[in-house]
Structures are given as structure tokens and as C-alpha cells.
Design a protein around this motif. Sequence first.
Motif, PDB file in Angstrom:
ATOM      1  N   ASP A  76     -21.090 -48.476   6.751  1.00 56.85           N
ATOM      2  CA  ASP A  76     -19.904 -49.032   6.072  1.00 56.85           C
ATOM      3  C   ASP A  76     -18.986 -47.973   5.468  1.00 56.85           C
ATOM      4  O   ASP A  76     -18.155 -48.284   4.622  1.00 56.85           O
ATOM      5  N   ASP A  79     -14.266 -46.470   9.650  1.00 58.15           N
ATOM      6  CA  ASP A  79     -13.684 -47.587  10.403  1.00 58.15           C
ATOM      7  C   ASP A  79     -14.535 -48.008  11.595  1.00 58.15           C
ATOM      8  O   ASP A  79     -14.502 -49.155  12.005  1.00 58.15           O
ATOM      9  N   HIS A  83     -19.805 -52.624   9.823  1.00 59.11           N
ATOM     10  CA  HIS A  83     -19.134 -53.609   8.980  1.00 59.11           C
ATOM     11  C   HIS A  83     -17.659 -53.782   9.343  1.00 59.11           C
ATOM     12  O   HIS A  83     -17.045 -54.773   8.942  1.00 59.11           O
ATOM     13  N   PHE A  84     -17.105 -52.846  10.091  1.00 58.93           N
ATOM     14  CA  PHE A  84     -15.682 -52.902  10.452  1.00 58.93           C
ATOM     15  C   PHE A  84     -15.457 -52.968  11.955  1.00 58.93           C
ATOM     16  O   PHE A  84     -14.339 -53.201  12.406  1.00 58.93           O
TER      17      PHE A  84
END
Length: 118
Positions: A76, A79, A83-84
Motif C-alpha cells: 500500500d 501506486d 491496494h491501488f
Amino acid sequence: MTNKSKNSSAKKPRQAAYKPSYPYASIFTDDLRTCYITGSNKDNADIHVHHVFGGANKANSEKYHFLIPLRADWHDMADYGIHFNRELDLKIKRLCQEYWLEHYGTKEEFISIFSKWW
């Protein structure tokens, strides 16, 4: 009755630390100290244990070993982290679903526990 000032020195109670429901283990690896993607280990990298199905399903991820060790940036902190990065997130979720079908039960049973099929 007295009014407390906004700068009151009264301490708020601390929230208890999260305690895992089950011992940590992973369907992906026996080594939770080594990043699944990069191979970096705890000795030279910050490794996070990612719950593949988080939120309300965090305990279920622990119960069924749907955990994956990731270097902080792949978790996290960048980018491209899970999580992204929707593509990476879905890839890992789908690997867990395949594992479920081979080791635990049916698609319907998975949905009854995790509420969704990815």
C-alpha cells in the motif's frame, strides 16, 4: 455542571490492538517474511501481510489462509501496490477462489462466506 475546554487533558481510552482470529498462514507460501512478488525478505525489506479479503472478511482471510506477504510498496505504499492496482488485486482474489474450489467447497459456499465472487 462544568464545561470542559477543547484542550482538556483528559485521555481517551486506547483502542485495543487487532488480535488475529487464527494463526497466520498462507496458501501462497510457507514464508510470510518474504515478498511473494519480489522475493525480498524481512531482513532487507519491510514486509506486510496482506489480507486478500479485507474489511468484514479479514478473519475469514485468516481462517482460510488467504494472506499474502508483500513488500510495503507492493502492499500500500506505491501506486502499483495491491491496494491501488485493481488488476493485481483481482488476480490474487481469483487465485484464492480457484484454491477454494480445489480444497474447500463450491462457488456458492464461497459466496455465502465472502459475499461475492470475483
